[in-house]
Design a protein around this motif. Structure first.
Motif, mmCIF file in Angstrom:
data_model
loop_
_atom_site.group_PDB
_atom_site.id
_atom_site.type_symbol
_atom_site.label_atom_id
_atom_site.label_comp_id
_atom_site.label_asym_id
_atom_site.label_seq_id
_atom_site.Cartn_x
_atom_site.Cartn_y
_atom_site.Cartn_z
ATOM 1 N N THR A 3 -6.734 21.366 73.788
ATOM 2 C CA THR A 3 -5.422 20.976 73.267
ATOM 3 C C THR A 3 -5.530 20.445 71.843
ATOM 4 O OG1 THR A 3 -5.539 18.672 74.009
ATOM 5 C CG2 THR A 3 -4.651 20.286 75.587
ATOM 6 N N ARG A 50 5.120 19.101 62.885
ATOM 7 C CA ARG A 50 3.670 19.302 62.891
ATOM 8 C C ARG A 50 3.213 19.946 61.585
ATOM 9 N NH1 ARG A 50 0.792 22.643 67.731
ATOM 10 N NH2 ARG A 50 -0.825 23.650 66.499
ATOM 11 N N TRP A 95 3.744 17.814 75.051
ATOM 12 C CA TRP A 95 3.502 19.253 75.039
ATOM 13 C C TRP A 95 3.275 19.734 73.622
ATOM 14 C CZ3 TRP A 95 8.076 22.618 74.057
ATOM 15 C CH2 TRP A 95 9.286 21.926 73.981
ATOM 16 N N GLY A 121 7.109 15.298 70.896
ATOM 17 C CA GLY A 121 6.881 15.751 69.521
ATOM 18 C C GLY A 121 5.849 14.892 68.825
ATOM 19 N N GLU A 122 5.705 13.664 69.278
ATOM 20 C CA GLU A 122 4.732 12.724 68.730
ATOM 21 C C GLU A 122 4.590 11.625 69.777
ATOM 22 O OE1 GLU A 122 6.418 10.096 65.703
ATOM 23 O OE2 GLU A 122 8.393 10.733 66.322
ATOM 24 N N ALA A 139 5.142 8.482 71.770
ATOM 25 C CA ALA A 139 6.296 7.582 71.876
ATOM 26 C C ALA A 139 5.757 6.152 71.941
ATOM 27 C CB ALA A 139 7.099 7.910 73.124
ATOM 28 N N ASP A 181 -6.006 17.468 71.253
ATOM 29 C CA ASP A 181 -5.571 16.077 71.331
ATOM 30 C C ASP A 181 -6.682 15.275 71.994
ATOM 31 O OD1 ASP A 181 -2.946 15.734 70.214
ATOM 32 O OD2 ASP A 181 -2.172 16.982 71.828
ATOM 33 N N ASN A 231 1.563 14.507 62.296
ATOM 34 C CA ASN A 231 2.906 14.601 62.832
ATOM 35 C C ASN A 231 3.841 13.778 61.963
ATOM 36 O OD1 ASN A 231 4.686 15.249 65.028
ATOM 37 N ND2 ASN A 231 2.776 15.318 66.209
ATOM 38 N N ARG A 234 -4.853 13.463 67.343
ATOM 39 C CA ARG A 234 -5.340 14.833 67.248
ATOM 40 C C ARG A 234 -6.833 14.789 66.905
ATOM 41 N NH1 ARG A 234 -2.291 19.533 68.426
ATOM 42 N NH2 ARG A 234 -3.753 20.575 67.035
ATOM 43 N N ASP A 279 8.869 9.719 78.221
ATOM 44 C CA ASP A 279 7.981 10.390 77.273
ATOM 45 C C ASP A 279 7.402 11.628 77.965
ATOM 46 O OD1 ASP A 279 6.201 10.945 75.242
ATOM 47 O OD2 ASP A 279 4.789 9.353 75.767
ATOM 48 N N HIS A 280 7.246 12.704 77.242
ATOM 49 C CA HIS A 280 6.503 13.839 77.781
ATOM 50 C C HIS A 280 5.769 14.545 76.657
ATOM 51 C CE1 HIS A 280 10.298 15.571 76.603
ATOM 52 N NE2 HIS A 280 10.246 16.665 77.332
ATOM 53 N N VAL A 309 9.461 24.458 68.232
ATOM 54 C CA VAL A 309 9.358 24.921 69.615
ATOM 55 C C VAL A 309 10.371 24.205 70.519
ATOM 56 C CG1 VAL A 309 7.541 23.314 70.311
ATOM 57 C CG2 VAL A 309 7.743 25.521 71.449
HETATM 58 P P1 AMP Z 1 4.083 20.598 68.260
HETATM 59 O O1 AMP Z 1 3.255 21.810 68.430
HETATM 60 O O2 AMP Z 1 4.820 20.523 66.982
HETATM 61 O O3 AMP Z 1 4.962 20.343 69.451
HETATM 62 O O4 AMP Z 1 3.075 19.372 68.195
HETATM 63 C C1 AMP Z 1 2.193 19.161 69.256
HETATM 64 C C2 AMP Z 1 1.399 17.919 69.022
HETATM 65 O O5 AMP Z 1 2.295 16.805 68.880
HETATM 66 C C3 AMP Z 1 0.529 17.567 70.205
HETATM 67 O O6 AMP Z 1 -0.698 18.253 70.189
HETATM 68 C C4 AMP Z 1 0.374 16.074 70.042
HETATM 69 O O7 AMP Z 1 -0.600 15.773 69.072
HETATM 70 C C5 AMP Z 1 1.738 15.659 69.517
HETATM 71 N N1 AMP Z 1 2.620 15.262 70.625
HETATM 72 C C6 AMP Z 1 3.666 15.929 71.103
HETATM 73 N N2 AMP Z 1 4.269 15.232 72.081
HETATM 74 C C7 AMP Z 1 3.564 14.098 72.240
HETATM 75 C C8 AMP Z 1 3.664 12.957 73.114
HETATM 76 N N3 AMP Z 1 4.636 12.854 73.994
HETATM 77 N N4 AMP Z 1 2.735 11.984 72.990
HETATM 78 C C9 AMP Z 1 1.738 12.078 72.081
HETATM 79 N N5 AMP Z 1 1.602 13.110 71.229
HETATM 80 C C10 AMP Z 1 2.494 14.114 71.302
#
Ligand code: AMP
Ligand code: COA
Length: 636
Positions: A480, A508, A393, A369-370, A372, A482, A503, A497, A390-391, A289
């Protein structure tokens, strides 16, 4: 929080309709939407109903018309093949028109699905935009997936046509795509009518007469042809991107047309702080994504130059590659996954290679993505001397849920937190019964409905699954999956999660999906796959198998076969390299495998003996096996 962020967020809260209609003005509409949000359509409402537009027009044509034709749209930089190419907006438009004409000749029309299985080459982006031009729905499949994953996606999307390349290139090996695609088509129930193949210099493949066609030949013959952008409804799908769910069957996340553009355009200005004309680099892959949103659509919507990088953070040729690309192409903002920085740091702990390059135009590093980890952020800040942001999504949202919006003025950074909710997202933390929890308390992170523009309206052909997976558990909220907490200042912390998604190097993956693959081995009676901590990839999978009684073969032999099975069925990207034969799996009395406890033992975290465990002795056995395999960390 005194900042323009606070004002903007408040502005959205007070008048969401007005806020999003204002943002919609930055998009060209063939017919303007009547309103921003219509609560009566779709599972929780739809965005910009009545609007008619086209994503390719907004990404390319309108910039050429506005005088941006000579600006680089794409810079392809491929250290792995030693090639570079800059493609202006005008050149991109010409190639998209040629390829869209080719697709139209093959019968691709509005609403048809096209699977794109390609490495990081400009033609992959041309293919995505050509689909958008025709109103066709693309589904990009990451090159690191195996044939059966590809087959699942071809079947689920019922792709009319597949666009592929002869190969991808990984360090030390050429990945021939065509045999994987041929196997996928052989196994899929649905058969695409045609395949268009980009033959790469590194490896040519055989074409099947009547089904397969050569990309360069077709595009070459169509250069100069004009084809108009098909008007599509704001609510029509732009793409389907499959992502790991909790079973082996991936979820087809649907992205709509209008809301997606409005949200991404806003994010480029307000989150990443970019001006049109600047260079933006998302070091990811179009199969994810991040690649869809920030290699392709958002930078082009905003009139930026986007980098198409075919290489790795290390080894292509060294840990200075990222700095070379930033300096050479004057990158203002880089977006990547923390794992890439852990890999660079491992090779160049002092960041000595940074000093070789002029990074004076570089303003910020964004990570997602994970989680940070603060250690990685501190290191990146120290060597790069720019804000490291860090962000958070998900594939489902397509853009930031919580972040620190540089374009609105950075808020103070709190390490370990992706900061605050973006406009459009009312993020809350609730307990399992759906009640809000106090600040600082861990709970389920949910978003109050409706989700903002850009987020998934549904899953492809799976409305019920969409409802069950995201909306059913906490009525009125999007789950979510999470877990996290909000602190006293409103900063969000995302910790883990709540499902079986792991991750791995920012990718993912579903441990449930891996378990399905492992259990296909004839000697495996039962199995469990868990994600364990890894200092570079964040997490890696580890499998535990119980072998059928009466099997005489050695554990090592079976372990090797199981590893190969997962690689063949899911793909190398799963990084499934650790599997252990155990006598039994730890279970509750009701038969549920205690995966969370096993993971805590592996990671050396404190754990309690579950009250419902069937036989406590099994955990000692499991720990012994893990220690033998070098994965159980000591907990003091
Ligand atoms: P994806 O759909 O591949 O982008 O993975 C989404 C999942 O990655 C989220 O539900 C989180 O578990 C993890 N993730 C993505 N960004 C972050 C972040 N900045 N901090 C913590 N976890 C994250
Ligand atoms: N096509 C085919 N195979 C692929 C592939 C692709 N597009 N991408 C990865 N693979 C293979 C790799 O060759 C590797 O195979 P191997 O087991 O034979 O070595 C396996 O999948 C795992 O790849 P990868 O996750 O890239 O691990 P790595 O050990 O080769 O490299 C990093 C580690 C950290 C350098 C790498 O993961 C990376 O660059 N990550 C950046 C983060 C990122 O892009 N995240 C995306 C979301 S933002």
């Amino acid at each position: 929080m005194h900042s323009s962020y606070a004002e903007v967020y408040k502005g959205w809260r007070e008048d969401p309709e007005g806020f999003w209609m204002d943002q919609a003005a930055s998009i060209d509409w063939f017919e303007a939407p009547h309103k921003a949000f219509d609560p009566d359509q779709g599972a929780y409402g739809r965005w910009f109903v009545g609007g008619v537009t086209n994503t390719c027009h907004n990404c390319v044509d309108r910039h050429v018309a506005a005088g941006r034709g000579d600006q680089a749209a794409l810079i392809y930089d491929s250290p792995i093949t030693g090639s570079k190419r800059s493609i202006s907006y005008a050149e991109l438009l010409a190639e998209i028109e040629a390829f869209a004409s080719v697709l139209a000749d093959k019968g691709v029309a509005k609403g048809d699905r096209v699977v794109i299985y390609m490495p990081m080459v400009p033609e992959a982006i041309v293919a995505m935009l050509a689909c958008a031009r025709l109103g066709a729905v693309h589904s990009v499949v990451f090159g690191g997936f195996a044939a059966s994953e590809l087959a699942t996606r071809i079947d689920d999307s019922k792709a009319k046509l597949v666009v592929t390349a002869s190969c991808g290139i990984e360090p030390g090996r050429i990945v021939a795509y065509k045999p994987l695609l041929d196997a996928a088509i052989e196994h899929s129930h649905h058969k695409p009518e045609a395949v268009i193949v980009l033959q790469r210099a590194q490896h040519h493949c055989e074409l099947i007469e009547g089904r397969d066609f050569d990309y360069a030949e077709l595009v070459g013959a169509s250069m100069g042809r004009k084809i108009a952008c098909t008007p599509v409804a704001a609510t029509d799908p732009l793409y389907v991107l499959y992502t790991s769910g909790t079973t082996g069957q991936p979820k087809g996340v649907v992205r709509d047309t209008g809301g997606h553009m409005v949200a991404l355009e806003w994010s480029m200005r307000s989150i990443y702080g970019l001006k049109p004309g600047e260079v933006f680099w998302a070091a990811s892959d179009i199969g994810w994504v991040v690649g869809h949103s920030y290699i392709v659509y958002a930078p082009l919507l905003h009139g930026n130059t986007t980098i198409v990088f075919e290489g790795k953070p290390v080894g292509t040729p060294d840990a200075g590659t990222f700095w070379r690309v930033i300096a050479e192409h004057d990158v203002a903002v880089l977006f990547t996954a923390p794992t890439a920085f852990r890999a660079i740091r491992k090779e160049d702990p002092e960041g000595a290679l940074v000093g070789k390059y002029d990074l004076s135009g570089f303003r910020a590093l964004f990570l997602a993505g994970e989680r940070a980890d603060p250690d990685t952020i501190h290191w990146a800040e120290r060597v790069l001397k720019v804000p490291v942001i860090d962000h958070w999504w998900q594939t489902e949202t397509g853009w930031t849920i919580a972040g620190n919006p540089m374009g609105l003025g950075l808020l103070p950074i709190k390490y370990g937190s992706p900061a605050v909710a973006m406009p459009g997202y009312d993020v809350q933390v609730i307990d399992d019964a759906g009640h809000p929890v106090p600040a600082g308390t861990l709970g389920n992170v949910v978003v109050k409905l409706p989700l903002p523009p850009g987020c998934l309206p549904t899953l492809w052909n799976a409305e019920e699954r969409f409802h069950n997976a995201y909306l059913a558990e906490f009525p009125g909220y999007y789950k979510t999956a999470d877990a996290g907490f909000v602190d006293e200042d409103g900063y969000l912390f995302i910790m883990a999660r709540t499902d079986d998604i792991i991750n791995v190097a920012g990718h993912r993956l579903s441990t449930g999906g891996m378990e399905e693959a492992v259990s296909n081995h004839p000697d495996v009676a039962e199995c469990a796959v868990i994600g364990i901590a890894d200092s570079m990839k964040g997490q890696i999978p580890a499998g535990f198998i119980v072998v059928n009684s009466g099997v005489e073969r050695s554990d090592e032999e079976i372990e090797k076969e199981v590893i190969k099975l997962v690689r063949d069925q899911i793909g190398p990207v799963a990084a499934f390299k650790t599997v252990m034969v155990v006598k039994r799996l730890p279970k509750t009395r009701s038969g549920k495998i205690l995966r969370a406890t096993m993971q805590k033992i592996a990671d050396g975290e404190s754990w309690k003996m579950p009250a419902t465990i069937d036989d406590p002795g099994i955990l000692d056995e499991i720990r012994e096996v893990m220690t033998k395999h070098g994965i159980a960390r000591k907990h003091d």
